[in-house]
Design an enzyme around this catalytic site. Structure first.
Site, short mmCIF file in Angstrom:
data_model
loop_
_atom_site.label_atom_id
_atom_site.label_comp_id
_atom_site.label_asym_id
_atom_site.label_seq_id
_atom_site.Cartn_x
_atom_site.Cartn_y
_atom_site.Cartn_z
CB CYS A 110 -2.38 7.59 1.59
SG CYS A 110 -1.16 8.15 0.37
CG HIS A 153 -3.13 13.70 1.94
ND1 HIS A 153 -3.43 12.72 2.87
CD2 HIS A 153 -2.62 13.05 0.87
CE1 HIS A 153 -3.12 11.53 2.36
NE2 HIS A 153 -2.62 11.70 1.15
CD GLU A 154 -2.99 15.00 -2.59
OE1 GLU A 154 -1.99 14.38 -3.01
OE2 GLU A 154 -3.97 14.42 -2.10
CG HIS A 157 1.74 12.62 -1.03
ND1 HIS A 157 2.25 11.47 -0.48
CD2 HIS A 157 0.40 12.43 -1.07
CE1 HIS A 157 1.26 10.62 -0.20
NE2 HIS A 157 0.11 11.19 -0.54
C1 N9Y Z 1 -5.47 10.20 -2.23
C2 N9Y Z 1 -6.28 10.46 -0.94
C3 N9Y Z 1 -6.20 11.93 -0.55
C4 N9Y Z 1 -7.13 12.33 0.61
C5 N9Y Z 1 -6.88 11.61 1.91
C6 N9Y Z 1 -7.36 12.54 3.01
C7 N9Y Z 1 -7.42 13.91 2.41
C8 N9Y Z 1 -6.99 13.79 0.98
C9 N9Y Z 1 -7.72 10.02 -1.22
C10 N9Y Z 1 -7.62 6.71 0.29
C11 N9Y Z 1 -8.91 6.21 -0.30
C12 N9Y Z 1 -10.03 7.21 -0.20
C13 N9Y Z 1 -9.65 8.58 -0.69
C14 N9Y Z 1 -10.39 9.60 0.17
C15 N9Y Z 1 -12.42 10.95 0.35
C16 N9Y Z 1 -12.17 11.52 1.60
C17 N9Y Z 1 -13.10 12.37 2.17
C18 N9Y Z 1 -14.25 12.64 1.50
C19 N9Y Z 1 -14.44 12.08 0.26
C20 N9Y Z 1 -3.46 11.53 -2.37
N1 N9Y Z 1 -4.07 10.41 -1.99
N2 N9Y Z 1 -8.22 8.90 -0.60
N3 N9Y Z 1 -7.44 8.14 0.24
N4 N9Y Z 1 -11.56 10.07 -0.30
N5 N9Y Z 1 -13.53 11.24 -0.29
O1 N9Y Z 1 -3.38 9.49 -1.34
O2 N9Y Z 1 -8.39 10.64 -1.96
O3 N9Y Z 1 -9.90 9.97 1.20
O4 N9Y Z 1 -2.35 11.84 -1.97
NI NI Z 2 -1.82 10.38 -0.33
#
Ligand code: N9Y
Ligand code: NI
Length: 188
Positions: A110, A153-154, A157
């Site tokens: 996250c 996930h969103e 939140h």
């Molecule tokens: C951003 C999160 C949301 C995702 C987390 C798991 C599902 C949704 C986010 C931390 C850094 C990397 C990035 C990520 C990714 C995952 C799978 C495939 C491709 C919103 N957030 N990340 N989390 N990327 N890319 O916190 O995008 O998981 O609430």
């Molecule tokens: Ni998140």
């Protein structure tokens, strides 16, 4: 533009607050913040912009994460076919879901959490969702795979829920009944 300094981190009360329903028509401020949220995701996935501004790559961003306590989130996921699933969701909800669950085998992260929290996060494998666009048009969509996981996930939140609330405390990698691992696409 939204930068990492604008994203609140663990310990900030916004992450544990239930965001409020949005009333239509949106205010100019609400519209601008929503568009900025989607633009942040695009910027964060552009290697040059991300490097220049020190952005951590993200596929989703919820209002709570920028201390904006309205029920709005953005999702931007580049798919294997080269197209992007990209939208802003206002007052989103899940109208039905599969019994079957799924999870990312590498666990979740996250942008508001600056540490790794290991463990499986169970999510519905398939969901039917409804939300409104910025202009108040109602959308209905079926999602599966990574988009379904991201939507959940969103939505969490917006309800003050963090991904690790769903991890089994005694045994983070305990098998989840009726669940299959979503095979890893590369990190965005
Ligand atoms: C951003 C999160 C949301 C995702 C987390 C798991 C599902 C949704 C986010 C931390 C850094 C990397 C990035 C990520 C990714 C995952 C799978 C495939 C491709 C919103 N957030 N990340 N989390 N990327 N890319 O916190 O995008 O998981 O609430
Ligand atoms: Ni998140």
């Amino acid at each position: 533009m939204i930068l990492m300094k604008d994203i609140v981190r663990e310990g900030h009360p916004a992450l544990r607050t239930k965001a409020e329903e949005v009333k239509f028509p949106l205010t100019d401020e609400e519209r601008k913040l929503a568009k900025d949220m989607l633009q942040f995701l695009k910027n964060s996935q552009d290697p040059e912009i991300a490097e220049k501004y020190g952005l951590r790559s993200g596929i989703g961003l919820a209002g709570n994460q920028i201390n904006f306590l309205k029920r709005i989130f953005a999702i931007h996921i580049e798919q294997e076919n080269g197209e992007a699933l990209s939208f802003i969701a206002v007052n989103p909800k899940i109208v039905s879901h599969s019994a079957e669950k799924t999870y990312l085998p590498q666990g979740e992260g996250c942008l508001s959490v600056d540490r790794s929290v290991p463990g499986y996060v169970p999510r519905y494998a398939r969901i039917t969702v409804k939300f409104y666009t910025l202009d108040g048009e109602e959308k209905k969509m079926r999602l599966q795979g990574l988009p379904a996981i991201c939507f959940q996930h969103e939505l969490d939140h917006l309800n003050g829920v963090m991904f690790y609330d769903h991890i089994n405390k005694e045994d983070p990698f305990a098998p989840i009944p009726d669940a299959f691992p979503l095979e890893a696409e590369s990190e965005a």
